[in-house]
Design a protein around this motif. Structure first.
Motif, mmCIF file in Angstrom:
data_model
loop_
_atom_site.group_PDB
_atom_site.id
_atom_site.type_symbol
_atom_site.label_atom_id
_atom_site.label_comp_id
_atom_site.label_asym_id
_atom_site.label_seq_id
_atom_site.Cartn_x
_atom_site.Cartn_y
_atom_site.Cartn_z
ATOM 1 N N GLN A 36 0.890 -1.106 -0.161
ATOM 2 C CA GLN A 36 -0.094 -0.252 0.598
ATOM 3 C C GLN A 36 1.023 1.302 0.022
ATOM 4 O O GLN A 36 0.347 2.563 -0.509
ATOM 5 N N VAL A 37 2.276 1.441 0.961
ATOM 6 C CA VAL A 37 3.142 2.246 0.704
ATOM 7 C C VAL A 37 3.437 2.444 -0.277
ATOM 8 O O VAL A 37 3.962 3.460 -0.964
ATOM 9 N N ALA A 38 3.798 1.374 -1.145
ATOM 10 C CA ALA A 38 4.353 1.729 -2.430
ATOM 11 C C ALA A 38 3.461 1.695 -3.345
ATOM 12 O O ALA A 38 4.113 3.400 -4.292
ATOM 13 N N ASP A 39 2.530 1.540 -3.888
ATOM 14 C CA ASP A 39 1.129 2.251 -4.495
ATOM 15 C C ASP A 39 0.897 3.711 -3.902
ATOM 16 O O ASP A 39 1.169 4.454 -5.591
ATOM 17 N N GLU A 73 4.419 5.509 -5.658
ATOM 18 C CA GLU A 73 4.001 5.826 -7.448
ATOM 19 C C GLU A 73 2.715 6.107 -7.822
ATOM 20 O O GLU A 73 2.949 6.980 -8.658
ATOM 21 N N LYS A 74 2.130 7.261 -6.863
ATOM 22 C CA LYS A 74 1.046 8.032 -7.638
ATOM 23 C C LYS A 74 1.236 9.415 -6.908
ATOM 24 O O LYS A 74 0.956 10.520 -6.430
ATOM 25 N N ARG A 75 2.668 9.301 -6.819
ATOM 26 C CA ARG A 75 3.692 11.137 -6.550
ATOM 27 C C ARG A 75 3.093 11.296 -5.122
ATOM 28 O O ARG A 75 2.953 12.689 -4.930
ATOM 29 N N LEU A 76 2.593 10.873 -4.151
ATOM 30 C CA LEU A 76 1.812 11.738 -3.067
ATOM 31 C C LEU A 76 2.648 11.851 -1.936
ATOM 32 O O LEU A 76 3.988 11.467 -2.196
ATOM 33 N N PRO A 77 2.784 12.908 -0.979
ATOM 34 C CA PRO A 77 3.906 13.578 -0.243
ATOM 35 C C PRO A 77 4.421 12.206 0.360
ATOM 36 O O PRO A 77 4.141 11.342 1.737
#
Length: 229
Positions: free
Chosen positions: A127-130, A133-137
Motif C-alpha cells: 500500500q505504501v509503495a502504491d 508511485e502515485k507521487r503522494l508526499p
C-alpha cells in the motif's frame, strides 16, 4: 545479528512455519525451482490486490497453492471464474517448468481471506509503495500508514522505512518512522516483516515494514525452555 537477517527467516521453526511444505531430498532443486516460478507468477499477477503470502503444499500427486489476500473477491471473480482461470494458467505454467513432462499432478488453488489487512506487513508495504508511485508526499504516506497500522489492538509497535530518491531528489537517502517497540532479538516475539518496491519515473523506491504483535507462547517453545533449564 537480527539487523542483518530477515526476521521471518530468523524465527523459522520456532514460531513461524515454512511457506513451502514438502520433503524430497532427490527432487529438492527441481521442486524449489518450480515453487519459485509459481510463487513469482502469482505475486506479479495479484501484488496490487492485497496479497499477503503464498503457501505451497505438496503430497504424492497433489500440489496445493494457497493464496492469502485481503481482497478475495477480486481473485475469485464472478461465480468462481477467476479461480478457474488462475488454475488453468498455473497448470500451463507448471507444465512448462516441471522436470518430468509425463508426471501428472493434481494442482489445486485455495483462496484465504485476511481479516485485518492493516496488521500484515506485506499488505502495508505494498500500500505504501502504491501511494509513492502515485507521487503522494512520502512523509504524509509514512505518518498515515503508521497511524493506520497502530490502530489495531494486536499491534504493539511498527516501523516503516523508505530508501531511494525520495521526492525525486538528486541524492538518494533513507527516511523512516516508527512507534512502539520491535524486539528483533527475541525469538518468541511475533515480528512481521516485508519488503516492496515503488517504481517511479526517477527510480525505484524501496519500502520495508516491521510490525510487532506481541510474544508467542506455544507448547513447543515451553518444552524447549524446560529442556534448556
Amino acid at each position: 545479528m537480527s539487523r542483518k537477517i530477515n526476521p521471518f527467516v530468523f524465527r523459522l521453526g520456532v514460531i513461524e512455519n515454512w511457506r513451502s511444505r514438502w520433503f524430497s531430498p532427490k527432487q529438492y532443486k527441481h521442486f524449489l525451482r518450480e515453487d519459485y516460478f509459481l510463487r513469482d507468477f502469482v505475486y506479479q499477477k495479484f501484488r496490487k490486490m492485497g496479497l499477503e503470502k503464498i503457501e505451497i503444499t505438496r503430497s504424492a500427486h497433489k500440489l496445493t497453492v494457497s493464496i492469502f489476500t485481503s481482497r478475495p473477491g477480486l481473485i475469485i471473480g464472478k461465480g468462481g471464474g477467476g479461480v478457474e482461470a488462475l488454475k488453468n494458467e498455473l497448470e500451463k505454467k507448471y507444465d512448462a517448468i516441471k522436470i518430468d513432462p509425463k508426471a501428472k499432478v493434481d494442482l489445486r488453488v485455495q483462496i484465504e481471506e485476511i481479516s485485518k489487512p492493516d496488521s500484515h506487513a506485506q499488505i502495508v508495504a505494498q500500500q505504501v509503495a502504491d501511494q509513492i508511485e502515485k507521487r503522494l508526499p512520502f512523509r504524509r504516506v509514512l505518518k498515515q500508514s503508521l497511524a493506520k497500522t497502530l490502530q489495531n489492538k494486536e499491534v504493539k509497535g511498527a516501523k516503516i522505512k523508505l530508501s531511494g530518491r525520495l521526492g525525486g531528489s538528486e541524492m538518494s537517502r533513507v527516511e523512516w518512522l516508527g512507534k512502539g517497540k520491535i524486539p528483533l532479538q527475541t525469538l518468541r516475539a511475533n515480528v512481521d516483516f516485508a519488503k516492496a518496491n515503488a517504481y517511479c519515473t526517477y527510480g525505484v523506491i524501496g519500502v520495508k515494514v516491521w510490525i510487532y504483535k506481541g510474544e508467542v507462547f506455544n507448547d513447543n517453545l515451553k518444552i524447549k525452555n524446560q529442556n534448556a533449564k
